[in-house]
Design a protein around this motif. Sequence first.
Motif, mmCIF file in Angstrom:
data_model
loop_
_atom_site.group_PDB
_atom_site.id
_atom_site.type_symbol
_atom_site.label_atom_id
_atom_site.label_comp_id
_atom_site.label_asym_id
_atom_site.label_seq_id
_atom_site.Cartn_x
_atom_site.Cartn_y
_atom_site.Cartn_z
ATOM 1 N N GLU A 31 0.845 -1.202 0.000
ATOM 2 C CA GLU A 31 0.000 0.000 0.000
ATOM 3 C C GLU A 31 0.879 1.251 0.000
ATOM 4 O O GLU A 31 0.621 2.195 -0.744
ATOM 5 N N ARG A 34 2.408 1.479 -3.328
ATOM 6 C CA ARG A 34 1.394 1.906 -4.295
ATOM 7 C C ARG A 34 1.189 3.410 -4.190
ATOM 8 O O ARG A 34 1.155 4.114 -5.188
ATOM 9 N N GLU A 38 2.015 5.918 -7.053
ATOM 10 C CA GLU A 38 0.985 6.802 -7.601
ATOM 11 C C GLU A 38 1.473 8.250 -7.615
ATOM 12 O O GLU A 38 1.263 8.968 -8.595
ATOM 13 N N GLU A 170 -3.169 -7.987 -9.277
ATOM 14 C CA GLU A 170 -3.388 -6.978 -8.238
ATOM 15 C C GLU A 170 -2.283 -5.926 -8.233
ATOM 16 O O GLU A 170 -2.502 -4.808 -7.800
ATOM 17 N N ARG A 172 -1.139 -4.399 -10.675
ATOM 18 C CA ARG A 172 -1.510 -3.302 -11.573
ATOM 19 C C ARG A 172 -2.199 -2.177 -10.848
ATOM 20 O O ARG A 172 -2.189 -1.030 -11.298
ATOM 21 N N THR A 173 -2.819 -2.457 -9.706
ATOM 22 C CA THR A 173 -3.497 -1.400 -8.961
ATOM 23 C C THR A 173 -2.496 -0.372 -8.442
ATOM 24 O O THR A 173 -2.903 0.708 -8.021
ATOM 25 N N GLU A 176 -2.702 1.982 -11.699
ATOM 26 C CA GLU A 176 -3.963 2.317 -12.376
ATOM 27 C C GLU A 176 -4.771 3.270 -11.516
ATOM 28 O O GLU A 176 -4.720 3.199 -10.299
#
Length: 177
Positions: A31, A34, A38, A170, A172-173, A176
């Motif tokens: 997380e 991610r 991001e 997963e 890819r999240t 994306e």
Amino acid sequence: MTAPADGRTADTDALSPVRAGLLRAAHAEAEALRNRAEQEAAALLDQARAEARDLLDEARRQGEADGADAARDVLVRARRAARSLTLAARREAYRELRRAAAERVGALRGTEDYASLRAWLEQRARALLGPAADVAEHADGGVVARAPGRRVDLSLTALADRATDRVGGEVRTLWEP
């Protein structure tokens, strides 16, 4: 002792808290990765968009002078550059996820539970290759076992890589929207 129908043993159940902790830690790390990915991707996309806008402005000036073909070529290059930056950010996020997972799993060597984990891995290797399998400690932790014509890698690094691979789509999240 009889094994449950799903193939798990009491040793597997004993490691459930360790696995659960590892999964929680991996999910928290994923997380965080991610979120960082991001942010980095957004910054790279903003930069690429700014460059694309600059290129597009230039394309418009050239388009007035040189026609629509020149403008289209510049726009295509800008899109390719933006796509290239996006893909590079994705690759880096995935590499970082794999590295962090391996690092977290490798940290198990310094815990009290490592001896029981290593014993379980050795038992698992013998279950896969037979009781005569040659089982050795791996330099990164965990074990590697060999039997004639067969080899099993239950090193902590290999286990972390397999877990990351199983996450599959997963991942890819991470990039994306």
